[in-house]
Design an enzyme around this catalytic site. Structure first.
Site, PDB file in Angstrom:
ATOM      1  N   SER B  67       2.459  -5.780  -7.907  1.00 62.89           N
ATOM      2  CA  SER B  67       3.358  -4.761  -8.446  1.00 62.89           C
ATOM      3  C   SER B  67       2.810  -4.341  -9.812  1.00 62.89           C
ATOM      4  O   SER B  67       2.445  -5.190 -10.630  1.00 62.89           O
ATOM      5  CB  SER B  67       4.761  -5.348  -8.572  1.00 62.89           C
ATOM      6  N   GLU B  68       2.764  -3.038 -10.069  1.00 60.17           N
ATOM      7  CA  GLU B  68       2.033  -2.509 -11.235  1.00 60.17           C
ATOM      8  C   GLU B  68       2.525  -3.058 -12.580  1.00 60.17           C
ATOM      9  O   GLU B  68       1.791  -3.061 -13.556  1.00 60.17           O
ATOM     10  CB  GLU B  68       2.104  -0.982 -11.242  1.00 60.17           C
ATOM     11  N   ASN B  69       3.788  -3.520 -12.618  1.00 60.46           N
ATOM     12  CA  ASN B  69       4.330  -4.037 -13.880  1.00 60.46           C
ATOM     13  C   ASN B  69       3.873  -5.468 -14.162  1.00 60.46           C
ATOM     14  O   ASN B  69       4.484  -6.156 -14.972  1.00 60.46           O
ATOM     15  CB  ASN B  69       5.853  -3.934 -13.896  1.00 60.46           C
ATOM     16  N   SER B 109      -2.612  -5.987 -15.627  1.00 62.39           N
ATOM     17  CA  SER B 109      -2.223  -5.515 -14.300  1.00 62.39           C
ATOM     18  C   SER B 109      -3.083  -4.323 -13.886  1.00 62.39           C
ATOM     19  O   SER B 109      -3.549  -4.246 -12.739  1.00 62.39           O
ATOM     20  CB  SER B 109      -0.745  -5.102 -14.320  1.00 62.39           C
TER      21      SER B 109
END
Lengths: 244, 230
Positions: B67-69, B109
């Site tokens: 997940s990008e976060n 990330s």
């Protein structure tokens, strides 16, 4: 050494001048410095440039966000990876101010946004990235081919202030974030001249944190305020409570 | 759902959707793409229909969702009352941890993304072109847009899969000769799942990989803006 721990959010933001460039940490709720945003709204500094992943959502009840500063007439420019809602039919609180031209915005891909602040914090003035090559965002901008691939020049994004929220801190300003609270907070702390942190747990004596467990060194942190219990302090609320 | 997301959401089936019992529903579209995930892959799912890929039974393949976060490895969304408010996915949903989940900061990330370590990113889109361009961040006449992590993912992941309804609510094709909307990245899409089937951009058109049940080649060709190749 002067203490980094401040007694109130108002005191911690009291010297923020008109025209400051401020990074606002957080991704969805985790890491969002609600209390510092509220204090900045009360302080009323104007002509601000606010940097964040988004300007804030349309959820009710509203939580303090960049859009709440926009609504209060404090913001000149927003730099974010969303300047419109994900669903084109949704309207953000920010949208009408942007569409009317009252506020400018710079739309930046999320990874480029993070890296521009990391670069600023690392003393690197610019870098090349493949992100956004061939898109509207790259029109008229410098590109260069490395290893056969076209790359777009991006500049570092230094901040005057960073507002972040951490889980734990010690008196030296060393920070520990919990789970996805970390997000943009460490790179914003690095990119800023003055990083102001709202801390969820009691601020520990210097040396109380495991040196191997620190996410952001106190070198990057200048001011901290402990978040009081609700309702005095603002805390994220569960979805079903938010609807009530 | 938070606005902190990559790619658009198509809230309801378009009027051009085939009658019940024909074509694929959203979960079936997601299942067809998930079948292509290989053991050991690191997979990034955009919000909306792509998140349904995480519901697919992948058997004994080990897939890690990014997940990008800064969340690497996560499990299902937790029911109300059991959420950890420090833990969200890219859509702002309170997901669960897996035993090997880790969190990193945003720069790390996107270092994972930019350095080509994501095996596939699955995103929604408004349009996909025959040359592999796609558009998913801005609609016609809109000021600003919602890019999130979509441009980083599209430019840098090893593969880009797109999942979308075959036609718009007004019945216009979404698989087109070239994008009319501002693109997210150029020439990157290799596989497209729609309610009508599975398609691969060829440069000049779309090759049919699989037709959904009850859909004829002729019918799909009529609903596709670029040449359909058998």
């Amino acid at each position: 050494m002067r203490s980094k721990t401040f007694g109130s959010f108002a005191e911690a933001v009291a010297d923020i001048p008109d025209g400051a460039v401020i990074g606002i940490g957080g991704f969805a709720a985790p890491g969002t410095p609600y209390n510092l945003l509220k204090a900045l709204r009360e302080r009323g500094a104007k002509g601000l440039t606010c940097v964040g992943n988004t300007t804030g959502g349309a959820h009710q009840p509203r939580m303090p966000d960049i859009a709440s500063l926009v609504e209060n007439g404090q913001v000149r420019k927003v730099i974010a990876s969303f300047t419109a809602a994900t669903r084109p039919t949704d309207v953000l609180p920010f949208t009408k101010y942007y569409e009317s031209g009252e506020v400018e915005a710079e739309l930046v891909p999320q990874g480029t946004l993070a890296e521009r602040m990391r670069a600023a914090g690392a003393g690197i003035p610019a870098f090349y990235t493949p992100t956004a090559v061939g898109t509207e965002l790259a029109e008229g901008r410098e590109t260069r081919v490395f290893n056969g691939r076209e790359m777009l020049l991006e500049y570092a994004l230094p901040l005057d202030y960073a507002f972040v929220r951490a889980w734990r801190a010690d008196a030296s300003g060393n920070l520990v974030f919990r789970l996805t609270q970390r997000n943009f907070c460490p790179v914003m702390a690095m990119a800023a001249k003055v990083c102001i942190v709202e801390v969820e747990e009691d601020i520990l004596p210097a040396g109380a944190l495991d040196p191997d467990a620190v996410h952001t060194s106190g070198i990057f942190v200048q001011r901290m305020v402990k978040v009081p219990a609700a309702p005095e302090g603002i805390w994220a609320v569960r979805r079903e409570e938010r609807k009530k | 759902m938070s606005e902190n997301t990559s790619g658009p959401i198509h809230a309801s089936a378009p009027s051009g959707a085939p009658a019940t019992g024909r074509g694929w529903d959203r979960q079936q579209m997601a299942d067809r793409l998930s079948e292509k995930f290989q053991d050991g892959w690191l997979v990034n799912l955009g919000v909306g229909i792509p998140t349904l890929c995480s519901n697919t039974d992948i058997g004994d393949r080990e897939i890690t969702y990014h997940s990008e976060n800064g969340l690497i490895g996560y499990g299902p969304v937790l029911p109300a009352g059991q959420e950890d408010l420090h833990l969200v996915n890219a859509g702002g949903q309170n997901v669960s941890l897996k035993p090997d989940s880790v969190t990193v900061n945003h720069a790390d990330s996107f270092a994972i993304i930019r350095s080509g370590r994501i095996d596939v990113t699955v995103m929604g889109a408004y349009e996909v072109a025959a040359n592999g361009d796609f558009a998913n961040w801005k609609v016609a006449g809109q000021k600003g847009g919602g890019i999130g992590g979509a441009m980083d993912l599209a430019a840098c992941a090893k593969r880009v899969f797109i999942i979308l309804e075959h036609v718009t609510r007004k019945g216009a094709p979404r698989l087109v000769p070239s994008c009319a909307l501002p693109v997210t990245a150029r020439g990157v899409v290799t596989l497209v799942a729609t309610n009508y089937g599975l398609f691969a951009p060829t440069g000049t058109g779309f090759r049919v990989v699989e037709l959904a049940p009850g859909m004829s080649f002729e019918e799909v060709r009529a609903a596709t803006g670029a040449p359909l190749e058998g």
